[in-house]
Write a protein that holds these residues in place. Sequence first.
Motif, short mmCIF file in Angstrom:
data_model
loop_
_atom_site.label_atom_id
_atom_site.label_comp_id
_atom_site.label_asym_id
_atom_site.label_seq_id
_atom_site.Cartn_x
_atom_site.Cartn_y
_atom_site.Cartn_z
N UNK A 1 84.63 8.19 44.01
CA UNK A 1 83.98 6.96 43.55
C UNK A 1 84.77 6.24 42.46
N UNK A 2 85.29 6.99 41.48
CA UNK A 2 86.03 6.34 40.38
C UNK A 2 87.36 5.79 40.88
N UNK B 1 93.59 1.94 33.86
CA UNK B 1 92.72 2.15 35.01
C UNK B 1 91.67 3.23 34.80
N UNK B 2 91.07 3.29 33.63
CA UNK B 2 90.13 4.36 33.31
C UNK B 2 88.74 4.02 33.84
N UNK C 1 82.57 2.31 33.09
CA UNK C 1 81.67 3.34 33.61
C UNK C 1 80.89 2.78 34.79
N UNK C 2 80.82 3.55 35.87
CA UNK C 2 80.08 3.13 37.06
C UNK C 2 78.95 4.12 37.32
N UNK C 3 77.95 3.65 38.04
CA UNK C 3 76.82 4.51 38.40
C UNK C 3 76.96 4.91 39.86
N UNK C 4 76.84 6.20 40.11
CA UNK C 4 76.89 6.73 41.47
C UNK C 4 75.73 7.69 41.65
N UNK D 1 77.73 16.95 35.79
CA UNK D 1 79.13 16.68 36.13
C UNK D 1 79.61 15.39 35.49
N UNK D 2 80.91 15.28 35.39
CA UNK D 2 81.58 14.06 34.92
C UNK D 2 82.85 13.90 35.73
#
Length: 234
Positions: free
Chosen positions: A46-47, A132-133, A157-160, A170-171
């Motif tokens: 996802x990231x 690109x973090x 930061x994105x939401x999944x 998890x991270x």
Amino acid sequence: MVEAINGLTGEVLLVSRDQTGRSVARSARLAVGGSRLAHLHVPCRATQWAVVLGMLVRLSDAAMGGSRAVAEGLLFKMRTQLVLSSVAALDRPSPSLGQHVASYWPPATFLVDLSAGTVAPFRRTLDVMHHGIVLARSSKAVVPAELVQRLPATRMEIRVPESEWNARRWLEVTSMDVSPDDVTSHVLHSGRWVRCDACGRPGLSSRCLFCEVELPGVPATAAVPATSSQGVVR
């Protein structure tokens, strides 16, 4: 999705990262028809996908044929790390037997480097590069809040879904040692563009994204490792 596509003008690129998204994109192509709809399947986390989409959405129609090469160039330069509360369900990279057993003890946390293919005990630090973090994490924290706050301010930061990883906590963080803009520019200007015999559009990958015909004289590229979602890039 079909209504959204019909509301757009010009050429449209559908991007998927898992098999569900791939099926949706293919169904949309059949429903919409015509030759202005391209599809790019990019199996990734996802990231990683967030970084790729962030660059693809900025490509002009003329550069859309280079989308696959851009995505692969970006993925090649990425480093993706995980902090997991359990690696019992992790299959790639594979944890040791000791790490698998330790997953059943609540205090255990593990650092997984998807790029290096390693699993190690988490030592309360993350070696994140400066470009690109992108960060994603579960609702239950697996690392101290101050550790995240110490990451470069340029992070996104994105939401999944919570189910992104088979662990209660998890991270996931992706970073790069070079700007995604620089990678994209290099790919588009250093690659060999070839026109499709069927539709005449220029492309950098081995197959035309619009009509899926093999481009003459372009070697096939290896698939990038895998996994969830679909998106529309104009």
